[in-house]
Design a protein around this motif. Structure first.
Motif, PDB file in Angstrom:
ATOM      1  N   GLU A 140       0.825  -1.210   0.000  1.00  0.00           N
ATOM      2  CA  GLU A 140       0.000   0.000   0.000  1.00  0.00           C
ATOM      3  C   GLU A 140       0.858   1.258   0.000  1.00  0.00           C
ATOM      4  O   GLU A 140       0.490   2.277  -0.599  1.00  0.00           O
ATOM      5  CB  GLU A 140      -0.927  -0.020   1.212  1.00  0.00           C
ATOM      6  CG  GLU A 140      -1.996  -1.112   1.130  1.00  0.00           C
ATOM      7  CD  GLU A 140      -2.760  -1.285   2.432  1.00  0.00           C
ATOM      8  OE1 GLU A 140      -2.318  -0.682   3.453  1.00  0.00           O
ATOM      9  OE2 GLU A 140      -3.768  -2.013   2.445  1.00  0.00           O
ATOM     10  N   PHE A 141       2.018   1.183   0.654  1.00  0.00           N
ATOM     11  CA  PHE A 141       2.935   2.323   0.641  1.00  0.00           C
ATOM     12  C   PHE A 141       3.414   2.599  -0.778  1.00  0.00           C
ATOM     13  O   PHE A 141       3.477   3.743  -1.222  1.00  0.00           O
ATOM     14  CB  PHE A 141       4.111   2.028   1.568  1.00  0.00           C
ATOM     15  CG  PHE A 141       5.128   3.137   1.659  1.00  0.00           C
ATOM     16  CD1 PHE A 141       4.900   4.224   2.486  1.00  0.00           C
ATOM     17  CD2 PHE A 141       6.288   3.096   0.918  1.00  0.00           C
ATOM     18  CE1 PHE A 141       5.828   5.255   2.575  1.00  0.00           C
ATOM     19  CE2 PHE A 141       7.214   4.119   0.989  1.00  0.00           C
ATOM     20  CZ  PHE A 141       6.989   5.205   1.826  1.00  0.00           C
ATOM     21  N   HIS A 142       3.762   1.527  -1.518  1.00  0.00           N
ATOM     22  CA  HIS A 142       4.225   1.700  -2.895  1.00  0.00           C
ATOM     23  C   HIS A 142       3.095   2.146  -3.823  1.00  0.00           C
ATOM     24  O   HIS A 142       3.358   2.777  -4.849  1.00  0.00           O
ATOM     25  CB  HIS A 142       4.856   0.398  -3.417  1.00  0.00           C
ATOM     26  CG  HIS A 142       6.280   0.238  -2.999  1.00  0.00           C
ATOM     27  ND1 HIS A 142       6.650  -0.233  -1.763  1.00  0.00           N
ATOM     28  CD2 HIS A 142       7.444   0.499  -3.665  1.00  0.00           C
ATOM     29  CE1 HIS A 142       7.961  -0.269  -1.669  1.00  0.00           C
ATOM     30  NE2 HIS A 142       8.473   0.175  -2.801  1.00  0.00           N
TER      31      HIS A 142
ATOM     32  N   GLN B 174       7.261   6.653  -8.875  1.00  0.00           N
ATOM     33  CA  GLN B 174       8.193   6.143  -9.878  1.00  0.00           C
ATOM     34  C   GLN B 174       7.538   5.032 -10.684  1.00  0.00           C
ATOM     35  O   GLN B 174       6.590   4.375 -10.236  1.00  0.00           O
ATOM     36  CB  GLN B 174       9.479   5.645  -9.219  1.00  0.00           C
ATOM     37  CG  GLN B 174      10.347   6.765  -8.661  1.00  0.00           C
ATOM     38  CD  GLN B 174      11.706   6.268  -8.224  1.00  0.00           C
ATOM     39  OE1 GLN B 174      12.024   5.078  -8.302  1.00  0.00           O
ATOM     40  NE2 GLN B 174      12.536   7.200  -7.750  1.00  0.00           N
ATOM     41  N   ALA B 175       8.081   4.829 -11.901  1.00  0.00           N
ATOM     42  CA  ALA B 175       7.438   3.900 -12.831  1.00  0.00           C
ATOM     43  C   ALA B 175       7.355   2.480 -12.283  1.00  0.00           C
ATOM     44  O   ALA B 175       6.398   1.746 -12.568  1.00  0.00           O
ATOM     45  CB  ALA B 175       8.194   3.915 -14.162  1.00  0.00           C
ATOM     46  N   ALA B 176       8.358   2.066 -11.499  1.00  0.00           N
ATOM     47  CA  ALA B 176       8.380   0.685 -11.005  1.00  0.00           C
ATOM     48  C   ALA B 176       7.485   0.475  -9.793  1.00  0.00           C
ATOM     49  O   ALA B 176       7.196  -0.679  -9.431  1.00  0.00           O
ATOM     50  CB  ALA B 176       9.817   0.286 -10.650  1.00  0.00           C
ATOM     51  N   ASP B 177       7.036   1.540  -9.151  1.00  0.00           N
ATOM     52  CA  ASP B 177       6.302   1.397  -7.887  1.00  0.00           C
ATOM     53  C   ASP B 177       5.016   0.578  -8.000  1.00  0.00           C
ATOM     54  O   ASP B 177       4.757  -0.273  -7.139  1.00  0.00           O
ATOM     55  CB  ASP B 177       6.001   2.780  -7.310  1.00  0.00           C
ATOM     56  CG  ASP B 177       7.271   3.491  -6.847  1.00  0.00           C
ATOM     57  OD1 ASP B 177       8.209   2.797  -6.431  1.00  0.00           O
ATOM     58  OD2 ASP B 177       7.315   4.726  -6.928  1.00  0.00           O
TER      59      ASP B 177
ATOM     60  N   ILE C   1       6.012  -3.068  -8.075  1.00  0.00           N
ATOM     61  CA  ILE C   1       6.463  -3.546  -6.764  1.00  0.00           C
ATOM     62  C   ILE C   1       5.258  -3.791  -5.855  1.00  0.00           C
ATOM     63  O   ILE C   1       5.186  -4.814  -5.162  1.00  0.00           O
ATOM     64  CB  ILE C   1       7.431  -2.528  -6.127  1.00  0.00           C
ATOM     65  CG1 ILE C   1       8.703  -2.414  -6.968  1.00  0.00           C
ATOM     66  CG2 ILE C   1       7.759  -2.921  -4.688  1.00  0.00           C
ATOM     67  CD1 ILE C   1       9.652  -1.327  -6.509  1.00  0.00           C
ATOM     68  N   ALA C   2       4.313  -2.869  -5.869  1.00  0.00           N
ATOM     69  CA  ALA C   2       3.110  -3.040  -5.051  1.00  0.00           C
ATOM     70  C   ALA C   2       2.349  -4.302  -5.451  1.00  0.00           C
ATOM     71  O   ALA C   2       1.893  -5.069  -4.592  1.00  0.00           O
ATOM     72  CB  ALA C   2       2.208  -1.809  -5.194  1.00  0.00           C
ATOM     73  N   GLN C   3       2.219  -4.519  -6.758  1.00  0.00           N
ATOM     74  CA  GLN C   3       1.504  -5.701  -7.242  1.00  0.00           C
ATOM     75  C   GLN C   3       2.209  -6.978  -6.803  1.00  0.00           C
ATOM     76  O   GLN C   3       1.568  -7.957  -6.398  1.00  0.00           O
ATOM     77  CB  GLN C   3       1.403  -5.647  -8.763  1.00  0.00           C
ATOM     78  CG  GLN C   3       0.594  -6.792  -9.371  1.00  0.00           C
ATOM     79  CD  GLN C   3       0.493  -6.680 -10.884  1.00  0.00           C
ATOM     80  OE1 GLN C   3       1.192  -5.877 -11.505  1.00  0.00           O
ATOM     81  NE2 GLN C   3      -0.368  -7.481 -11.475  1.00  0.00           N
ATOM     82  N   ARG C   4       3.555  -6.981  -6.867  1.00  0.00           N
ATOM     83  CA  ARG C   4       4.318  -8.155  -6.454  1.00  0.00           C
ATOM     84  C   ARG C   4       4.144  -8.425  -4.960  1.00  0.00           C
ATOM     85  O   ARG C   4       3.971  -9.575  -4.546  1.00  0.00           O
ATOM     86  CB  ARG C   4       5.801  -7.931  -6.788  1.00  0.00           C
ATOM     87  CG  ARG C   4       6.733  -9.029  -6.325  1.00  0.00           C
ATOM     88  CD  ARG C   4       6.462 -10.334  -7.036  1.00  0.00           C
ATOM     89  NE  ARG C   4       7.384 -11.381  -6.612  1.00  0.00           N
ATOM     90  CZ  ARG C   4       7.301 -12.647  -7.004  1.00  0.00           C
ATOM     91  NH1 ARG C   4       6.342 -13.012  -7.840  1.00  0.00           N
ATOM     92  NH2 ARG C   4       8.157 -13.533  -6.583  1.00  0.00           N
ATOM     93  N   LEU C   5       4.164  -7.383  -4.156  1.00  0.00           N
ATOM     94  CA  LEU C   5       4.004  -7.567  -2.721  1.00  0.00           C
ATOM     95  C   LEU C   5       2.604  -8.055  -2.376  1.00  0.00           C
ATOM     96  O   LEU C   5       2.426  -8.909  -1.495  1.00  0.00           O
ATOM     97  CB  LEU C   5       4.304  -6.247  -2.001  1.00  0.00           C
ATOM     98  CG  LEU C   5       5.767  -5.795  -2.039  1.00  0.00           C
ATOM     99  CD1 LEU C   5       5.905  -4.388  -1.494  1.00  0.00           C
ATOM    100  CD2 LEU C   5       6.645  -6.753  -1.254  1.00  0.00           C
ATOM    101  N   HIS C   6       1.585  -7.534  -3.047  1.00  0.00           N
ATOM    102  CA  HIS C   6       0.223  -8.047  -2.846  1.00  0.00           C
ATOM    103  C   HIS C   6       0.156  -9.527  -3.219  1.00  0.00           C
ATOM    104  O   HIS C   6      -0.512 -10.324  -2.539  1.00  0.00           O
ATOM    105  CB  HIS C   6      -0.770  -7.254  -3.693  1.00  0.00           C
ATOM    106  CG  HIS C   6      -1.174  -5.950  -3.093  1.00  0.00           C
ATOM    107  ND1 HIS C   6      -1.778  -5.849  -1.861  1.00  0.00           N
ATOM    108  CD2 HIS C   6      -1.075  -4.670  -3.576  1.00  0.00           C
ATOM    109  CE1 HIS C   6      -2.030  -4.583  -1.587  1.00  0.00           C
ATOM    110  NE2 HIS C   6      -1.614  -3.836  -2.612  1.00  0.00           N
TER     111      HIS C   6
END
Length: 231
Positions: free
Chosen positions: A142-144, A149-152, A155-160
């Motif tokens: 949720e923080f990301h 930035q373009a990768a954020d 990264i959020a999707q991967r962490l979910h």
């Protein structure tokens, strides 16, 4: 512990102008990371640097803290004169040490009930360690989600995905293991508790307890000898 693992060097690199820390063992690396240093992993070494974007005063502050904490933990640190300090801050057990204590409890468990009790701290549905890990992954995702930035978003999707798809598999396997152990109520055949008492019938005067000697391990058979074809 090898003597080389107790020695670190923290200096400002003359070529890159970065503050770099080299040497030490994994515990020293943990101290550096908790101070704010970033690990750099290469094929033949792992070293640490201060984060990018800091001014020299901030880099020096992190280096001073790292030198103080490492020396307080018993490490020998060679450093630039600017990073030398006589400070020795108190050290406290990190949260990870409490979690790692569960592994020691399992290693010392003599019954399935004791092992199940230790695993319960990991697998408890509401406030177990794995449930807390899921909360951390979700909060970081949720923080990301709010960064730019373009990768954020990726990264959020991967962490979910890790929190919702991968971690539940680990949790389910460990919960099944814990529940199966809780139902067995059996002693571990190789870990009988020792009362540290020597019976009167013990023939060995040097014995300190009544535990039997460990089973002998048969030597491995020699490898087969290659033979040529008969003529």
């Amino acid at each position: 512990m090898p003597l080389a693992d107790r020695i670190l060097v923290i200096r400002r690199d003359p070529h890159s102008d970065e503050v770099l820390a080299r040497g030490g063992d994994t515990k020293a690396h943990s101290v550096l990371q908790r101070t704010g240093f970033v690990p750099v992993v290469r094929v033949h070494e792992t070293y640490h640097r201060t984060p990018t974007g800091l001014d020299q005063d901030e880099e020096s502050r992190l280096a001073l803290q790292a030198v103080a904490r490492l020396r307080s933990a018993g490490y020998h640190v060679n450093c630039d004169e600017d990073f030398h300090t006589e400070a020795r801050p108190a050290s406290y057990l990190p949260l990870g040490a409490s979690v790692a204590h569960l592994a020691e409890r399992i290693r010392q468990a003599t019954t399935t009930d004791e092992a199940a009790d230790a695993l319960t701290e990991l697998t408890a549905a509401h406030d177990g360690i794995l449930a807390a890990l899921a909360e951390i992954l979700t909060a970081t995702a949720e923080f990301h989600d709010g960064l730019v930035q373009a990768a954020d978003p990726h990264i959020a999707q991967r962490l979910h995905y890790l929190a919702n798809e991968r971690l539940p598999i680990i949790s389910a396997d460990l919960s099944h293991t814990r529940n199966a152990l809780a139902d067995r109520h059996a002693p571990h055949p190789d870990r009988s508790p020792c009362a540290q008492q020597v019976p009167a019938t013990e023939r060995e005067r040097s014995a300190v307890c009544a535990c039997p000697p460990p089973p002998r391990i048969a030597p491995a058979p020699p490898p087969p000898v290659a033979t040529g074809l008969r003529r």
